[in-house]
Structures are given as C-alpha cells and as structure tokens.
Design an enzyme around this catalytic site. Structure first.
Site, PDB file in Angstrom:
ATOM      1  N   GLY A  12      12.780  14.930 -16.527  1.00 36.07           N
ATOM      2  CA  GLY A  12      12.692  15.481 -15.165  1.00 36.07           C
ATOM      3  C   GLY A  12      11.727  16.648 -15.084  1.00 36.07           C
ATOM      4  N   ALA A  13      10.612  16.537 -15.821  1.00 33.75           N
ATOM      5  CA  ALA A  13       9.649  17.640 -15.862  1.00 33.75           C
ATOM      6  C   ALA A  13       8.649  17.580 -14.709  1.00 33.75           C
ATOM      7  CB  ALA A  13       8.907  17.629 -17.204  1.00 33.75           C
ATOM      8  N   SER A  14       8.685  16.504 -13.934  1.00 37.39           N
ATOM      9  CA  SER A  14       7.710  16.356 -12.851  1.00 37.39           C
ATOM     10  C   SER A  14       8.020  17.248 -11.656  1.00 37.39           C
ATOM     11  CB  SER A  14       7.656  14.886 -12.417  1.00 37.39           C
ATOM     12  OG  SER A  14       8.969  14.398 -12.248  1.00 37.39           O
ATOM     13  N   ASN A  84      17.273  17.441 -18.549  1.00 33.89           N
ATOM     14  CA  ASN A  84      17.226  18.142 -17.263  1.00 33.89           C
ATOM     15  C   ASN A  84      17.194  17.201 -16.064  1.00 33.89           C
ATOM     16  OD1 ASN A  84      16.243  20.384 -15.302  1.00 33.89           O
ATOM     17  ND2 ASN A  84      14.603  18.834 -15.257  1.00 33.89           N
ATOM     18  N   SER A 136      25.632  22.250 -14.279  1.00 37.95           N
ATOM     19  CA  SER A 136      25.635  22.865 -12.943  1.00 37.95           C
ATOM     20  C   SER A 136      26.937  23.617 -12.731  1.00 37.95           C
ATOM     21  CB  SER A 136      25.505  21.783 -11.859  1.00 37.95           C
ATOM     22  OG  SER A 136      25.741  22.350 -10.580  1.00 37.95           O
ATOM     23  N   TYR A 149      28.673  14.122  -7.993  1.00 39.17           N
ATOM     24  CA  TYR A 149      27.704  14.987  -8.670  1.00 39.17           C
ATOM     25  C   TYR A 149      28.433  15.946  -9.607  1.00 39.17           C
ATOM     26  CZ  TYR A 149      24.211  18.599  -9.471  1.00 39.17           C
ATOM     27  OH  TYR A 149      23.365  19.508 -10.069  1.00 39.17           O
ATOM     28  N   ALA A 150      29.469  16.608  -9.082  1.00 41.79           N
ATOM     29  CA  ALA A 150      30.228  17.571  -9.890  1.00 41.79           C
ATOM     30  C   ALA A 150      30.871  16.870 -11.086  1.00 41.79           C
ATOM     31  CB  ALA A 150      31.287  18.261  -9.034  1.00 41.79           C
ATOM     32  N   ALA A 151      31.380  15.662 -10.867  1.00 39.97           N
ATOM     33  CA  ALA A 151      32.037  14.934 -11.972  1.00 39.97           C
ATOM     34  C   ALA A 151      31.031  14.592 -13.070  1.00 39.97           C
ATOM     35  CB  ALA A 151      32.692  13.654 -11.438  1.00 39.97           C
ATOM     36  N   LYS A 153      28.368  16.265 -13.845  1.00 41.20           N
ATOM     37  CA  LYS A 153      27.979  17.497 -14.545  1.00 41.20           C
ATOM     38  C   LYS A 153      29.126  18.013 -15.415  1.00 41.20           C
ATOM     39  CE  LYS A 153      23.707  17.899 -13.187  1.00 41.20           C
ATOM     40  NZ  LYS A 153      22.602  17.918 -14.144  1.00 41.20           N
TER      41      LYS A 153
HETATM   42  N1  LIG Z   1      18.387  22.856  -7.675  1.00 49.22           N
HETATM   43  C1  LIG Z   1      19.609  23.296  -7.889  1.00 49.22           C
HETATM   44  O1  LIG Z   1      20.164  24.093  -7.097  1.00 49.22           O
HETATM   45  C2  LIG Z   1      20.360  22.902  -9.135  1.00 49.22           C
HETATM   46  C3  LIG Z   1      21.560  23.573  -9.421  1.00 49.22           C
HETATM   47  C4  LIG Z   1      22.290  23.233 -10.571  1.00 49.22           C
HETATM   48  C5  LIG Z   1      21.803  22.241 -11.415  1.00 49.22           C
HETATM   49  N2  LIG Z   1      20.644  21.584 -11.109  1.00 49.22           N
HETATM   50  C6  LIG Z   1      20.198  20.538 -12.019  1.00 49.22           C
HETATM   51  O2  LIG Z   1      18.913  20.850 -12.492  1.00 49.22           O
HETATM   52  C7  LIG Z   1      18.245  19.654 -12.880  1.00 49.22           C
HETATM   53  C8  LIG Z   1      16.837  19.651 -12.312  1.00 49.22           C
HETATM   54  O3  LIG Z   1      16.918  19.615 -10.898  1.00 49.22           O
HETATM   55  P1  LIG Z   1      15.868  20.334  -9.938  1.00 49.22           P
HETATM   56  O4  LIG Z   1      16.622  21.286  -9.118  1.00 49.22           O
HETATM   57  O5  LIG Z   1      14.677  20.782 -10.690  1.00 49.22           O
HETATM   58  O6  LIG Z   1      15.542  19.093  -8.974  1.00 49.22           O
HETATM   59  P2  LIG Z   1      14.193  18.294  -8.629  1.00 49.22           P
HETATM   60  O7  LIG Z   1      13.105  19.252  -8.295  1.00 49.22           O
HETATM   61  O8  LIG Z   1      14.600  17.285  -7.626  1.00 49.22           O
HETATM   62  O9  LIG Z   1      13.826  17.566 -10.019  1.00 49.22           O
HETATM   63  C9  LIG Z   1      14.581  16.500 -10.508  1.00 49.22           C
HETATM   64  C10 LIG Z   1      13.848  15.848 -11.662  1.00 49.22           C
HETATM   65  O10 LIG Z   1      14.646  14.753 -12.148  1.00 49.22           O
HETATM   66  C11 LIG Z   1      13.873  13.553 -12.128  1.00 49.22           C
HETATM   67  N3  LIG Z   1      14.698  12.418 -11.748  1.00 49.22           N
HETATM   68  C12 LIG Z   1      15.548  12.315 -10.705  1.00 49.22           C
HETATM   69  N4  LIG Z   1      16.080  11.085 -10.638  1.00 49.22           N
HETATM   70  C13 LIG Z   1      15.537  10.391 -11.677  1.00 49.22           C
HETATM   71  C14 LIG Z   1      15.651   9.049 -12.137  1.00 49.22           C
HETATM   72  N5  LIG Z   1      16.434   8.156 -11.501  1.00 49.22           N
HETATM   73  N6  LIG Z   1      14.956   8.669 -13.217  1.00 49.22           N
HETATM   74  C15 LIG Z   1      14.136   9.547 -13.850  1.00 49.22           C
HETATM   75  N7  LIG Z   1      13.972  10.814 -13.453  1.00 49.22           N
HETATM   76  C16 LIG Z   1      14.654  11.234 -12.383  1.00 49.22           C
HETATM   77  C17 LIG Z   1      12.809  13.781 -11.078  1.00 49.22           C
HETATM   78  O11 LIG Z   1      11.692  12.925 -11.370  1.00 49.22           O
HETATM   79  P3  LIG Z   1      10.618  12.445 -10.227  1.00 49.22           P
HETATM   80  O12 LIG Z   1      10.404  13.642  -9.315  1.00 49.22           O
HETATM   81  O13 LIG Z   1       9.387  12.140 -11.013  1.00 49.22           O
HETATM   82  O14 LIG Z   1      11.216  11.311  -9.525  1.00 49.22           O
HETATM   83  C18 LIG Z   1      12.501  15.251 -11.241  1.00 49.22           C
HETATM   84  O15 LIG Z   1      11.563  15.456 -12.266  1.00 49.22           O
HETATM   85  C19 LIG Z   1      19.123  18.492 -12.390  1.00 49.22           C
HETATM   86  O16 LIG Z   1      19.872  17.980 -13.457  1.00 49.22           O
HETATM   87  C20 LIG Z   1      20.052  19.170 -11.385  1.00 49.22           C
HETATM   88  O17 LIG Z   1      21.285  18.504 -11.272  1.00 49.22           O
HETATM   89  C21 LIG Z   1      19.914  21.898  -9.998  1.00 49.22           C
END
Ligand SMILES: NC(=O)c1ccc[n+]([C@@H]2O[C@H](COP(=O)([O-])OP(=O)(O)OC[C@H]3O[C@@H](n4cnc5c(N)ncnc54)[C@H](OP(=O)(O)O)[C@@H]3O)[C@@H](O)[C@H]2O)c1
Length: 252
Positions: A12-14, A84, A136, A149-151, A153
């Site tokens: 999820g580095a994109s 991630n 999370s 989602y919570a489950a 995590k």
């Molecule tokens: N943002 C928050 O408030 C928050 C809070 C707590 C935890 N988190 C956790 O942090 C992590 C990163 O989230 P973020 O906030 O950075 O969100 P984000 O900007 O939406 O990034 C999510 C990343 O996961 C990849 N991804 C999603 N679905 C995928 C799939 N089906 N197959 C392969 N890759 C997939 C996306 O790839 P593409 O873009 O290339 O599709 C993207 O690189 C997640 O695990 C999220 O649950 C986020």
C-alpha cells in the site's frame, strides 16, 4: 532492526501512510520495494526513492503469493515488511454488502497473514527480520459504523501479538502501530468522509516517522498520536465507563 542496507517491502505504498513510510525507509538507507495497485503513482514513488514497483490486488490470495515471489525475485531477500495496505468501509453493518465484507477481510487480514507466511521462512533462516503491522485504534476500541474494519484490525493485532510470542529469540521482530485519524485518501475511499472536529487528522508523515522509529528501535507496539493509549486503557479498566463515553463522543 538495522534499516541501512536492508530490503524493505511496503504494501500500500502508492498512497498515504505507505507512501510516506517508503520515503522515510529509503531516507534511512533501505532498499525499498513498493507495492500498490495504481501503476502511475507507484512508478512515480519508485522514481523518487529509487525503489522497485510491485503491483498486486491483495484481495486475491494468488496475487499475495505472487507479490511475495516478485519481492524475493527483485531483491533476493526481504528483511522488513511493512504490512500497511488496507481499506475501510463505513455504515451500518446490516447494510454492508457481502462483497465488501470479503474484500476487507481479505485485504486487511488474510493478505498480511499470507504475505508473512511466504516471507517469514527466509527471515527465520537468516535469524533477522522485522514485521511491522499497521493496525488501527478502531481495532483496539471498536467503532460504531466500522464493525468489519475494526474486526479485521483487531485480528491483525492478535496475529502480531501471537507471532511476537512465537518468534521470541528468533531474531525476527514484530511491531504493531495503531494510528488514529490520518489525512489520507482512506476516508473518501471508504465511502464516508471523516466528519468530526476532534480528534484532528494528523499528517501521514507523522505516522511514517513513528513507524520507522519503531522498526529501528524494535518497538513492539505503539499509537500515533500517543495519547490514544488513554482511551484503550480506560476501556481496559472501566469498560462500562468507556462505552458511555464512546456513545457520546465516538463514531467515525
Ligand atoms: N487514514 C487513517 O485515518 C487510518 C487510521 C488508522 C489506520 N489506517 C490504516 O493505514 C493503512 C494505510 O491507509 P491510508 O490511510 O494510507 O489509506 P490510503 O491512502 O487509502 O492507502 C491505502 C493503500 O492500500 C492499498 N490498497 C487498498 N486496497 C488494496 C487492495 N485491494 N489491493 C492492494 N492494495 C490495496 C492502496 O493501493 P492503491 O491506491 O494503489 O489502490 C493504497 O496504497 C491502512 O491499513 C489503514 O487501515 C489508516
């Protein structure tokens, strides 16, 4: 875990936290393998960090295995995995489509387990490695409107905790980092923007800084921001009080 000269795979580095973590890991001297689905953004990141772009749909178990093989093929080994990639879904549980339930369980929980299964043997054989799981706060306290989602995590946290016990003395570290609300595309993608004034969303780079520090120092567990350990502690010692407060102030 020594980051300089290590090989680090970031899923999820994109976007968001993963992007910022890849940049910081590269800055600390790691060779980074950057995973995502969006090829354009991945190519731009790979250019920025002199890394290797690896695409894969993590809802598909076959592609999880292919990602592990591609990572090993590209670098010969993987020393650090930042699990991630993740997705959310917000709304009442009884209106959640079955396909979205399956997708969240697959991407947030089954994919990190599958990737670990594929990459852990090499780390064990070398007696060195680090698995970092981005969990999370939702998985530690539960959130109305984000039950699945919570489950997922919470499951990831339990997986990390169990592995940590199992791998004690092996040289392979296991970390879990629970962010709160972070400014990324996560909320628009889950189908419901973040609608509260507090807590304020924090920048993704703040999470990345904490994550890279936790890997370097081999820290087991953490929160960003750190005050999030407070509601978790209140829930632990006074669950009734916690639920009353969450009823007034909680929600997503
Ligand atoms: N943002 C928050 O408030 C928050 C809070 C707590 C935890 N988190 C956790 O942090 C992590 C990163 O989230 P973020 O906030 O950075 O969100 P984000 O900007 O939406 O990034 C999510 C990343 O996961 C990849 N991804 C999603 N679905 C995928 C799939 N089906 N197959 C392969 N890759 C997939 C996306 O790839 P593409 O873009 O290339 O599709 C993207 O690189 C997640 O695990 C999220 O649950 C986020």
């Amino acid at each position: 875990m020594r980051i300089r000269d290590s090989v680090a795979l970031v899923t999820g580095a994109s976007s968001g936290i993963g992007w910022a973590s890849a940049v910081r890991l590269a800055g600390a001297g790691a060779r980074v393998l950057v995973h995502g689905r969006d090829e354009g953004r991945l190519a731009a990141l790979a250019d920025l960090v002199d890394g290797v772009p690896l695409t894969g749909e993590l809802a598909d178990p076959g592609q999880v295995d292919r990602l592990a093989a591609a990572a090993l093929g590209a670098a010969g080994r993987v020393d650090i995995v930042v699990h991630n990639a993740g997705a959310g879904w917000a709304g009442p549980f009884d209106r959640m489509p079955e396909a979205d339930i399956g997708r969240l369980v697959a991407v947030n929980l089954a994919a990190p387990i599958g990737l670990t299964r594929a990459l852990l043997p090499g780390m064990r054989a070398r007696g060195e490695g680090h698995l970092m799981f981005v969990t999370s706060i939702a998985g530690r306290v539960g959130v109305a409107g984000e039950a699945v989602y919570a489950a997922t995590k919470a499951g990831l946290d339990a997986f990390a905790e169990s592995l940590r016990l199992e791998l004690r003395g092996s040289g392979v570290g296991v970390g879990a980092l629970a962010p709160g609300v972070v400014q990324t595309r996560f909320f628009e993608r889950r189908g419901q923007p973040y609608g509260r004034d507090h807590p304020r969303p924090i920048p993704a780079d703040r999470v990345a800084a904490a994550l890279v520090r936790a890997v370097a120092e081999g820290r087991d567990d953490g929160y960003v921001p750190g005050w999030l350990r407070l509601p978790v502690a209140v829930r632990g010692v006074a669950p009734g009080l916690y639920r009353r407060l969450a009823g007034r102030f909680g929600g997503s």
